[in-house]
Design a protein around this motif. Structure first.
Motif, short mmCIF file in Angstrom:
data_model
loop_
_atom_site.label_atom_id
_atom_site.label_comp_id
_atom_site.label_asym_id
_atom_site.label_seq_id
_atom_site.Cartn_x
_atom_site.Cartn_y
_atom_site.Cartn_z
N LYS A 1 0.70 -1.38 -0.18
CA LYS A 1 -0.33 -0.33 0.07
C LYS A 1 0.95 1.66 0.16
O LYS A 1 0.39 2.67 -1.16
N LYS A 2 2.43 1.06 1.42
CA LYS A 2 3.24 2.21 1.10
C LYS A 2 3.69 2.30 -0.46
O LYS A 2 3.80 3.44 -0.82
N TRP A 3 4.30 1.46 -1.04
CA TRP A 3 4.47 1.21 -2.65
C TRP A 3 3.56 2.29 -3.76
O TRP A 3 4.01 3.10 -4.08
N HIS A 4 2.45 1.53 -3.66
CA HIS A 4 1.41 2.30 -4.23
C HIS A 4 0.96 3.96 -4.28
O HIS A 4 1.27 4.74 -5.28
N ILE A 5 1.61 4.31 -2.40
CA ILE A 5 1.14 5.17 -2.35
C ILE A 5 2.09 6.44 -3.15
O ILE A 5 2.08 7.73 -3.55
N GLU A 6 3.66 5.90 -2.95
CA GLU A 6 4.46 6.59 -3.14
C GLU A 6 4.89 6.42 -4.90
O GLU A 6 5.06 7.22 -5.32
N ASN A 7 4.75 5.36 -5.00
CA ASN A 7 5.09 5.44 -7.35
C ASN A 7 3.17 6.39 -7.50
O ASN A 7 3.66 6.85 -8.53
N ASN A 8 2.25 6.74 -7.17
CA ASN A 8 1.50 7.13 -7.89
C ASN A 8 1.51 8.76 -7.75
O ASN A 8 1.36 10.06 -7.84
N GLN A 9 2.61 8.76 -6.81
CA GLN A 9 3.49 10.49 -6.49
C GLN A 9 4.48 10.70 -7.19
O GLN A 9 4.60 12.05 -7.81
N LEU A 10 4.59 10.46 -8.21
CA LEU A 10 5.73 10.04 -8.98
C LEU A 10 4.72 10.48 -10.62
O LEU A 10 3.93 10.38 -10.77
N PRO A 11 5.53 11.32 -11.31
CA PRO A 11 5.52 11.77 -12.87
C PRO A 11 5.31 9.97 -13.68
O PRO A 11 5.66 8.95 -13.16
N ARG A 12 4.15 10.07 -14.31
CA ARG A 12 3.20 8.95 -14.51
C ARG A 12 4.42 8.26 -15.78
O ARG A 12 4.99 7.35 -15.66
N HIS A 13 5.35 9.34 -16.36
CA HIS A 13 6.58 8.31 -17.49
C HIS A 13 7.70 7.67 -16.22
O HIS A 13 8.37 6.69 -16.50
N LEU A 14 7.59 8.09 -14.29
CA LEU A 14 8.46 7.44 -14.12
C LEU A 14 7.80 6.25 -13.25
O LEU A 14 8.69 5.49 -12.15
N ARG A 15 6.31 6.36 -13.02
CA ARG A 15 5.57 5.24 -12.79
C ARG A 15 6.28 4.02 -13.04
O ARG A 15 6.61 3.10 -14.06
N ARG A 16 6.49 3.47 -12.29
CA ARG A 16 6.91 1.49 -12.32
C ARG A 16 5.80 0.49 -12.30
O ARG A 16 5.00 0.25 -10.90
N PRO A 17 5.65 -0.66 -12.55
CA PRO A 17 4.62 -1.90 -12.45
C PRO A 17 4.67 -2.40 -11.13
O PRO A 17 6.50 -2.21 -10.19
N GLU A 18 3.20 -2.67 -10.84
CA GLU A 18 3.26 -2.96 -8.95
C GLU A 18 4.51 -4.29 -8.70
O GLU A 18 4.74 -5.20 -9.33
N PRO A 19 5.03 -4.21 -7.75
CA PRO A 19 6.16 -5.40 -7.57
C PRO A 19 5.54 -6.73 -7.52
O PRO A 19 4.46 -6.57 -7.08
N ARG A 20 6.03 -7.75 -8.25
CA ARG A 20 5.60 -9.09 -8.28
C ARG A 20 5.84 -9.97 -7.01
O ARG A 20 7.59 -10.29 -6.92
N LYS A 21 5.38 -10.66 -6.51
CA LYS A 21 5.93 -11.63 -5.54
C LYS A 21 6.19 -12.60 -5.89
O LYS A 21 5.84 -13.67 -6.58
N PRO A 22 7.30 -13.23 -5.62
CA PRO A 22 8.03 -14.57 -6.08
C PRO A 22 7.66 -15.47 -5.41
O PRO A 22 6.65 -15.70 -5.00
N GLU A 23 7.08 -16.18 -6.83
CA GLU A 23 6.81 -17.57 -6.36
C GLU A 23 7.63 -19.04 -5.93
O GLU A 23 8.34 -18.63 -5.93
N VAL A 24 6.55 -19.59 -4.65
CA VAL A 24 7.71 -20.72 -4.27
C VAL A 24 7.19 -22.05 -5.32
O VAL A 24 6.06 -22.05 -5.14
N PRO A 25 8.53 -22.14 -5.18
CA PRO A 25 8.27 -24.21 -5.85
C PRO A 25 7.18 -24.60 -5.66
O PRO A 25 7.16 -24.84 -4.55
N ALA A 26 6.90 -25.45 -6.43
CA ALA A 26 5.76 -26.31 -6.07
C ALA A 26 6.75 -28.23 -5.49
O ALA A 26 7.87 -27.62 -5.99
#
Length: 98
Positions: A36-61
């Motif tokens: 949630k904090k990451w989204h708040i900080e990311n949304n405050q950036l200019p559009r061209h500097l915004r990044r995609p949401e970090p992906r949680k690494p998958e635990v191998p089966a």
């Protein structure tokens, strides 16, 4: 000469967003707040500097998350670890301004 054994460190989990270490119970509390904090900080950036949401690494089966017992050889464990590190660094590099 007898050696004093080093005290074992309790197992920690690393937050895939900020990289800090947390206990196994508190990581599940921390990650949603951190995202949630990451989204708040990311949304405050200019559009061209915004990044995609970090992906949680998958635990191998087949991996037992609590005991760390995977039943796999060292090559599979090592490759899973490098994948986790790669995703973490990819998420971290998204904060570097070009």
């Amino acid at each position: 000469m007898s050696r004093t054994p080093f005290p074992r460190r309790p197992p920690f989990k690393v937050c895939y967003i900020c990289g800090r270490e947390f206990g196994s119970m508190s990581i599940s509390i921390h990650e949603p707040k951190c995202l949630k904090k990451w989204h708040i900080e990311n949304n405050q950036l200019p559009r061209h500097l915004r990044r995609p949401e970090p992906r949680k690494p998958e635990v191998p089966a087949g991996e037992d998350k609590e005991k760390g017992n995977t039943g796999k050889g060292i090559k599979e464990i090592t490759s899973s670890y490098f994948i986790f590190i790669f995703i973490f660094l990819l998420n971290e590099s998204s904060w570097v301004l070009c």
